[in-house]
Design an enzyme around this catalytic site. Structure first.
Site, PDB file in Angstrom:
ATOM      1  NE  ARG A   1       7.084   0.821   5.274  1.00 43.51           N
ATOM      2  CZ  ARG A   1       5.773   0.565   5.303  1.00 43.51           C
ATOM      3  NH1 ARG A   1       5.330  -0.664   5.089  1.00 43.51           N
ATOM      4  NH2 ARG A   1       4.919   1.529   5.525  1.00 43.51           N
TER       5      ARG A   1
ATOM      6  CE  LYS B   1      23.556 -10.553  -5.081  1.00 45.11           C
ATOM      7  NZ  LYS B   1      23.636  -9.664  -6.235  1.00 45.11           N
TER       8      LYS B   1
ATOM      9  NE  ARG C   1      -2.955  -0.430   3.230  1.00 49.80           N
ATOM     10  CZ  ARG C   1      -4.283  -0.461   3.275  1.00 49.80           C
ATOM     11  NH1 ARG C   1      -4.928  -1.532   2.890  1.00 49.80           N
ATOM     12  NH2 ARG C   1      -4.964   0.563   3.713  1.00 49.80           N
ATOM     13  CB  THR C   2       3.437   2.501   2.346  1.00 53.71           C
ATOM     14  OG1 THR C   2       2.596   2.213   3.453  1.00 53.71           O
ATOM     15  CG2 THR C   2       4.136   3.817   2.581  1.00 53.71           C
TER      16      THR C   2
ATOM     17  CG  HIS D   1       4.421   5.207   8.589  1.00 51.51           C
ATOM     18  ND1 HIS D   1       4.725   5.878   7.416  1.00 51.51           N
ATOM     19  CD2 HIS D   1       3.622   4.170   8.232  1.00 51.51           C
ATOM     20  CE1 HIS D   1       4.145   5.251   6.398  1.00 51.51           C
ATOM     21  NE2 HIS D   1       3.472   4.219   6.866  1.00 51.51           N
TER      22      HIS D   1
END
Lengths: 314, 422
Positions: A108, A86, A58-59, A136
């Protein structure tokens, strides 16, 4: 005064007038998004990279759409499948991307403070799309815009934030934002999901939904972060639903015109009753999603303006 | 060896708790005379002279991680910081848990370090908390104490046996008090600050629970025990009771927990990530008071070198620890200038008590005591520049801090190991 930030790392660094400025511009972008031609040129020629070190649908979609509506070149990088696996460090990843000359970096990350760290190493504008349990900010801004449009103001409201406060960055950003705008913030949830020291932040803390929701204007439910539960915070989902899940009975303690919010994705039957979530008279959950795109457009637009000013001065 | 006479000194004597004007004569590695400070000799311009610091719990990353710190670099840093004896940790790679490794370390230390090095050995093999080490052999090889560092021996059965055995050999055990399950994964102290920053946090109660368990085991076993760090107010009454009941227990605290609090972490500054995490201001004050009263016996640097890579990470993922050998004395001067502690009180905790706890003759200004000394100016101001530190690792929380207190000269066994020639 104007919007003075180089990055949007959290609500904490923002002044109330800056929050107001984002929301005012977002109102314009709501109108644009509802019009036939949804396009603006605000970010034309700029490159936006979405780096999601944690899965999000969604974000990420919201940021992508916001960038595209403003004319930016948008690239998504799913970091969980990239060189991070890695063994590349966050700083190295940031430096690599920085060399590609992005203008807006949307990040994020599962660890608190990681976006802040990254912002120190790049020379573009960084937007925090959620870092660990920390902040957020765009979620809090879209919640604020939704409340302001529904209630006609963003001050002197009584707002209950309910559920898993401990693991929620959404809760933290909202607590700070709503506090800055001079609202009464109540936190409701089981004590095992309530972080320490919340009363010191000026919140009223309740363990009982009926008491916590008494006469509030806004009920903000939080997702029960099942994936973050490392065990034993609540006895069971059904007991949680019984005590803290929002249903019509619990909502009856709030004001008659109280609105119901949820940042999504919802667990129907865990923290919120499905019928209530769909009740268009009370639930503003769909509006929140719409406001999300507008608020992100506004935030990126304002940051890009400051970035251009900064680059012109340099 | 010819005698050296130092005059015009402010003598900080922790043994008598006094601060007097005077002079000292050194010969053959010991203090041979104390006098009124006038007359012939090297005029020290009224600077302070104190017994050299005995620092319990220095991590030198040799063997295993010499890029972070070696006996050479740690020793230079110690000399520049007025530390004349480093009591080193066994948490190297491999762990110092057998006499052969200990002898290697002792040899490297002799070759490379300008200050004295006394190694501690692990209490359990590999610091894994399951089998005790060869305490007797290790003592013969020169181990002055036994510790698993910041690893808590979770099994009370293993620890009780190790303590019982250590008692029979007269060995000192150094423990890290922390309820390990409660504090698992935490990198901050629970409260408003940690909640706002969204960091996994532990209640300060975890330290109280840790010390309570260990005190019970001391009652059971009668071992000699030193707590590496007490950092919270709630653990202090337990320590006081244990001492009152006649148990052979002492406690230390790091200079960081005495001079910094959790708010210094600010925006996830990983150089402030230490173990246990920095505490609330109330705890810091309580612990400073406990040092003043003598309840907490020892101040240490908890010198823990970390390279840039292990600190340039998100806060939760970053390594814990801070270097401290060279900043211990100037940071301690903060407590002097704030009026919390007098200079004799500070050097009681920095030099005299740790020496006594280890049965060393150091830590005194008496005639006959070893000439391990530090000459310093408690007032000299400077701005800390971490890149000027002599440690290989530069992870100090005091970078760019305004500090007061500079070491002018350091002697070990009468030989000057730091400072401009006097």
């Amino acid at each position: 005064m104007g919007f003075r930030q180089d990055h949007l790392l959290g609500i904490e660094p923002l002044a109330p007038d800056e929050i107001g400025e984002i929301l005012d511009l977002a109102d314009d972008y709501v109108a644009l998004s509802r019009s036939a031609d949804k396009h603006s040129e605000a970010l034309r020629g700029l490159t936006q990279i979405n780096m999601f070190f944690e899965n999000s649908t969604r974000t990420q979609a919201s940021f992508e759409l916001a960038g595209k509506r403003l004319g930016a070149d948008v690239m998504n990088m799913g970091m969980s499948t990239s060189s991070v696996k890695k063994g590349e460090t966050l700083i190295d990843t940031a430096m690599t991307l920085n060399a590609m000359q992005p203008d807006l970096l949307v990040v994020r990350h599962p660890q608190s403070g990681a976006v802040d760290l990254l912002s120190q190493k790049v020379n573009c504008a960084v937007l925090n799309a959620g870092d660990g349990r920390h902040e957020h900010p765009t979620q809090a801004l879209l919640d604020a815009l939704t409340i302001r449009r529904k209630k006609g103001r963003l001050h002197r409201l009584s707002i209950a934030i309910c559920g898993d406060i401990a693991h929620s960055r959404v809760a933290r950003s909202n607590i700070i934002l709503l506090g800055k705008m001079e609202n009464r913030v109540r936190l409701v949830g089981p004590p095992t999901l309530m972080p320490a020291g919340m009363a010191d932040l000026g919140c009223e803390v309740y363990e009982d939904m009926a008491q916590g929701l008494q006469d509030v204007d806004v009920v903000m439910m939080l997702r029960l972060q099942k994936e973050r539960m490392d065990g034993g915070f609540i006895p069971s989902e059904r007991e949680y639903y019984h005590l803290y899940g929002l249903d019509a009975e619990k909502l009856s303690h709030a004001k008659e015109d109280a609105i119901v919010m949820h940042p999504g994705p919802m667990n129907r039957g865990v923290e919120i009753d499905g019928t209530l979530a769909d009740d268009i008279n009370r639930s503003v959950i769909q509006e929140q999603v719409e406001m999300g795109v507008a608020v992100r457009m506004a935030a990126m637009d304002l940051l890009a303006r400051n970035l251009k000013t900064r680059r012109a001065a340099a | 060896m010819s005698a050296t006479t130092l005059t015009n000194l402010r003598l900080i004597d922790p043994e008598t708790g006094t601060e007097t004007t005077g002079g000292l004569t050194l010969k053959d590695g010991v203090i041979t005379a104390r006098h009124d400070g006038a007359g012939d000799g090297i005029d020290c311009g009224g600077l302070c002279l104190a017994p050299g610091i005995v620092d319990i719990g220095v991590k030198v990353c040799e063997p295993g991680e010499r890029h972070k710190e070696s006996f050479g670099s740690a020793g230079q840093a110690a000399a520049a910081g007025g530390v004349t004896t480093m009591v080193t940790c066994p948490d190297t790679s491999p762990t110092i848990d057998n006499p052969e490794t200990l002898e290697f370390v002792a040899r490297r230390a002799r070759e490379a370090s300008p200050v004295r090095v006394l190694p501690m050995a692990a209490l359990t093999k590999g610091r894994a908390g399951t089998e005790m080490t060869e305490i007797g052999f290790l003592m013969d090889a020169g181990a002055v104490a036994f510790t698993d560092g910041d690893h808590v021996v979770t099994s009370a059965k293993v620890l009780s046996r190790a303590l019982t055995y250590a008692r029979s050999r007269g060995a000192l055990v150094v423990g890290h008090v922390q309820e390990p399950v409660l504090s698992d994964g935490a990198c901050a102290t629970s409260g408003k600050f940690a909640s706002l920053r969204g960091l996994p946090a532990v209640s300060p109660m975890a330290e109280r629970m840790g010390i309570d368990r260990d005190i019970a085991l001391l009652e059971m076993t009668g071992a000699r025990y030193h707590v590496d760090q007490i950092t919270t107010a709630r653990a202090l009454p337990a320590l006081e009771r244990a001492k009152g009941n006649g148990l052979d227990i002492t406690a230390g605290v790091s200079i960081h927990h005495l001079t910094l609090n959790e708010l210094d972490v600010a925006n996830y500054r990983t150089f402030f990530k230490v173990k246990p995490p920095l505490r609330h201001e109330d705890d810091r004050k309580a612990v400073v008071e406990a040092v003043a009263s003598g309840l907490i016996d020892i101040i240490c640097s908890m010198h823990t070198p970390q390279d840039e890579e292990s600190k340039r990470l998100p806060y939760e993922a970053a390594a814990s620890g801070a270097v401290g050998l060279q900043t211990l004395l100037p940071a301690a001067m903060r407590l002097f200038h704030s009026g919390d502690l007098t200079l004799p009180q500070l050097f009681r905790a920095l030099s005299l008590n740790p020496a006594k706890r280890l049965g060393l003759p150091q830590g005194r200004l008496a005639v006959g005591a070893p000439a391990d000394l530090v000459l310093f100016d408690p007032d000299a101001p400077f701005i800390m520049d971490r890149f000027k530190l002599l440690s290989k690792s530069k992870n100090t929380p005091f970078d760019e801090a305004r500090m007061q207190g500079r070491v002018r000269a350091t002697w070990v066994a009468g030989n000057q190991v730091f400072g401009a020639p006097l």
